[in-house]
Design a protein around this motif. Structure first.
Motif, PDB file in Angstrom:
ATOM      1  N   UNK A  57       0.831  -1.086   0.138  1.00  0.00           N
ATOM      2  CA  UNK A  57      -0.015   0.011  -0.164  1.00  0.00           C
ATOM      3  C   UNK A  57       0.968   1.287  -0.090  1.00  0.00           C
ATOM      4  N   UNK A  58       1.977   1.061   0.661  1.00  0.00           N
ATOM      5  CA  UNK A  58       3.020   2.411   0.773  1.00  0.00           C
ATOM      6  C   UNK A  58       3.823   2.359   2.086  1.00  0.00           C
ATOM      7  N   UNK A  59       3.966   3.458   2.549  1.00  0.00           N
ATOM      8  CA  UNK A  59       4.781   3.572   3.843  1.00  0.00           C
ATOM      9  C   UNK A  59       4.071   4.625   4.714  1.00  0.00           C
ATOM     10  N   UNK A  60       4.557   4.397   5.908  1.00  0.00           N
ATOM     11  CA  UNK A  60       4.020   5.404   7.010  1.00  0.00           C
ATOM     12  C   UNK A  60       5.022   5.859   8.092  1.00  0.00           C
ATOM     13  N   UNK A  61       5.209   6.808   8.690  1.00  0.00           N
ATOM     14  CA  UNK A  61       6.057   7.308   9.727  1.00  0.00           C
ATOM     15  C   UNK A  61       5.530   6.884  11.093  1.00  0.00           C
ATOM     16  N   UNK A  62       6.140   6.073  11.783  1.00  0.00           N
ATOM     17  CA  UNK A  62       5.411   5.531  12.917  1.00  0.00           C
ATOM     18  C   UNK A  62       6.643   5.891  14.146  1.00  0.00           C
ATOM     19  N   UNK A  63       6.365   6.977  14.757  1.00  0.00           N
ATOM     20  CA  UNK A  63       7.390   7.519  15.675  1.00  0.00           C
ATOM     21  C   UNK A  63       8.556   7.760  15.022  1.00  0.00           C
ATOM     22  N   UNK A  64       8.798   8.387  14.173  1.00  0.00           N
ATOM     23  CA  UNK A  64      10.097   8.513  13.451  1.00  0.00           C
ATOM     24  C   UNK A  64      10.879   7.394  12.551  1.00  0.00           C
ATOM     25  N   UNK A  65       9.884   6.194  12.557  1.00  0.00           N
ATOM     26  CA  UNK A  65      10.480   5.132  11.835  1.00  0.00           C
ATOM     27  C   UNK A  65       9.594   5.005  10.766  1.00  0.00           C
ATOM     28  N   UNK A  66      10.070   4.747   9.596  1.00  0.00           N
ATOM     29  CA  UNK A  66       9.337   4.494   8.196  1.00  0.00           C
ATOM     30  C   UNK A  66       8.997   3.179   8.378  1.00  0.00           C
ATOM     31  N   UNK A  67       7.786   2.716   7.946  1.00  0.00           N
ATOM     32  CA  UNK A  67       7.619   1.186   7.713  1.00  0.00           C
ATOM     33  C   UNK A  67       6.781   0.715   6.614  1.00  0.00           C
ATOM     34  N   UNK A  68       6.947  -0.132   5.949  1.00  0.00           N
ATOM     35  CA  UNK A  68       5.923  -0.481   4.781  1.00  0.00           C
ATOM     36  C   UNK A  68       4.705  -0.923   5.363  1.00  0.00           C
ATOM     37  N   UNK A  69       3.687  -0.570   4.575  1.00  0.00           N
ATOM     38  CA  UNK A  69       2.409  -1.218   4.982  1.00  0.00           C
ATOM     39  C   UNK A  69       1.985  -2.079   3.634  1.00  0.00           C
ATOM     40  N   UNK A  70       1.551  -3.097   4.072  1.00  0.00           N
ATOM     41  CA  UNK A  70       0.888  -4.239   3.122  1.00  0.00           C
ATOM     42  C   UNK A  70      -0.639  -4.435   3.315  1.00  0.00           C
ATOM     43  N   UNK A  71      -1.132  -4.397   2.232  1.00  0.00           N
ATOM     44  CA  UNK A  71      -2.836  -4.729   2.171  1.00  0.00           C
ATOM     45  C   UNK A  71      -2.910  -5.947   2.234  1.00  0.00           C
ATOM     46  N   UNK A  72      -3.384  -6.599   3.389  1.00  0.00           N
ATOM     47  CA  UNK A  72      -3.815  -8.283   3.345  1.00  0.00           C
ATOM     48  C   UNK A  72      -4.604  -8.682   2.301  1.00  0.00           C
ATOM     49  N   UNK A  73      -5.351  -7.727   2.097  1.00  0.00           N
ATOM     50  CA  UNK A  73      -6.680  -8.244   1.059  1.00  0.00           C
ATOM     51  C   UNK A  73      -5.915  -8.329  -0.320  1.00  0.00           C
ATOM     52  N   UNK A  74      -5.156  -7.594  -0.848  1.00  0.00           N
ATOM     53  CA  UNK A  74      -4.440  -7.617  -2.027  1.00  0.00           C
ATOM     54  C   UNK A  74      -3.522  -8.863  -1.908  1.00  0.00           C
ATOM     55  N   UNK A  75      -2.883  -9.074  -0.770  1.00  0.00           N
ATOM     56  CA  UNK A  75      -1.698 -10.031  -0.575  1.00  0.00           C
ATOM     57  C   UNK A  75      -2.326 -11.445  -0.907  1.00  0.00           C
ATOM     58  N   UNK A  76      -3.660 -11.332  -0.458  1.00  0.00           N
ATOM     59  CA  UNK A  76      -4.477 -12.491  -0.356  1.00  0.00           C
ATOM     60  C   UNK A  76      -5.334 -12.819  -1.505  1.00  0.00           C
ATOM     61  N   UNK A  77      -5.388 -11.788  -2.531  1.00  0.00           N
ATOM     62  CA  UNK A  77      -6.337 -11.876  -3.590  1.00  0.00           C
ATOM     63  C   UNK A  77      -7.709 -11.584  -3.443  1.00  0.00           C
ATOM     64  N   UNK A  78      -8.040 -10.867  -2.400  1.00  0.00           N
ATOM     65  CA  UNK A  78      -9.557 -10.525  -2.102  1.00  0.00           C
ATOM     66  C   UNK A  78      -9.772  -9.246  -2.633  1.00  0.00           C
ATOM     67  N   UNK A  79     -11.030  -8.971  -2.987  1.00  0.00           N
ATOM     68  CA  UNK A  79     -11.745  -8.017  -3.625  1.00  0.00           C
ATOM     69  C   UNK A  79     -11.311  -6.382  -2.401  1.00  0.00           C
ATOM     70  N   UNK A  80     -11.040  -5.436  -3.017  1.00  0.00           N
ATOM     71  CA  UNK A  80     -10.758  -4.126  -2.050  1.00  0.00           C
ATOM     72  C   UNK A  80     -12.105  -3.566  -1.565  1.00  0.00           C
ATOM     73  N   UNK A  81     -11.943  -3.083  -0.357  1.00  0.00           N
ATOM     74  CA  UNK A  81     -13.142  -2.502   0.240  1.00  0.00           C
ATOM     75  C   UNK A  81     -12.625  -1.147   0.849  1.00  0.00           C
ATOM     76  N   UNK A  82     -13.352  -0.210   1.096  1.00  0.00           N
ATOM     77  CA  UNK A  82     -13.025   0.989   1.696  1.00  0.00           C
ATOM     78  C   UNK A  82     -12.702   0.654   3.057  1.00  0.00           C
ATOM     79  N   UNK A  83     -12.110   1.477   3.711  1.00  0.00           N
ATOM     80  CA  UNK A  83     -11.596   1.600   4.989  1.00  0.00           C
ATOM     81  C   UNK A  83     -12.825   1.944   5.881  1.00  0.00           C
ATOM     82  N   UNK A  84     -12.735   1.618   7.064  1.00  0.00           N
ATOM     83  CA  UNK A  84     -13.887   2.164   7.980  1.00  0.00           C
ATOM     84  C   UNK A  84     -13.280   2.276   9.417  1.00  0.00           C
ATOM     85  N   UNK A  85     -14.224   2.526  10.470  1.00  0.00           N
ATOM     86  CA  UNK A  85     -13.819   2.705  11.560  1.00  0.00           C
ATOM     87  C   UNK A  85     -13.314   1.273  12.358  1.00  0.00           C
ATOM     88  N   UNK A  86     -13.424   0.354  11.549  1.00  0.00           N
ATOM     89  CA  UNK A  86     -12.888  -1.073  12.298  1.00  0.00           C
ATOM     90  C   UNK A  86     -11.351  -1.370  11.607  1.00  0.00           C
TER      91      UNK A  86
END
Length: 164
Positions: A57-86
């Motif tokens: 998905x991209x990267x984020x800054x977590x308290x000064x540390x850059x970490x990659x962000x993986x979409x588990x839905x994409x990794x497992x070949x599932x349909x994308x959905x919009x983010x929600x409060x959960x």
């Protein structure tokens, strides 16, 4: 994690206990070792990176540390959905580096004994992409797929994440 999120289940007399964080992707539930989880955070702004695998998905800054962000839905070949409060990002230690995994929701922390873990069926565990599935836990109302995050990515992929 707050104590309200922790639900203890399992019979402690059935062998060695494992603690898992369970999360959902759609209607399916998965579990990962609680010791791999560094923290669970709400969705945040993600900086997209060019020329990365489709599931990054991209990267984020977590308290000064850059970490990659993986979409588990994409990794497992599932349909994308919009983010929600959960929607959550589970920050885990994969091969000594922190990586974030976007999941639909984090359910609970469960305690299970080794005897409750069944091997995955051969049709599931046969493919090289399925090496990360280490077992299945038959709960009374659902099946929980046990994942090994260290086996989810090739060595090259893990090295790529370390350079982001």
């Amino acid at each position: 994690m707050s104590k309200e999120l922790v639900t203890v289940r399992g019979d402690e007399s059935k062998g060695e206990l494992n603690q898992l964080v369970s999360f959902s992707l759609g209607d399916e539930e998965f579990g990962i070792e609680v010791l791999k989880v560094r923290e669970i955070i709400r969705m945040t702004g993600i900086t997209h990176m060019p020329n990365t695998p489709h599931y990054v998905e991209g990267i984020i800054n977590l308290r000064g540390r850059v970490i990659p962000i993986i979409s588990m839905r994409r990794k497992f070949g599932l349909a994308e959905t919009d983010s929600n409060n959960q929607t959550r990002i589970i920050v885990v230690d994969v091969g000594g580096d922190l990586t974030g995994f976007i999941v639909d929701a984090v359910s609970e922390v469960i305690r299970i004994s080794d005897s409750e873990i069944q091997p995955p069926p051969p049709v599931v565990s046969g493919g090289i992409d399925q090496e990360c599935i280490t077992g299945v836990i038959n709960r009374t109302d659902r099946l929980l797929v046990l994942l090994s995050l260290d086996k989810m990515f090739s060595q090259g992929e893990t090295q790529l994440f370390g350079t982001m």
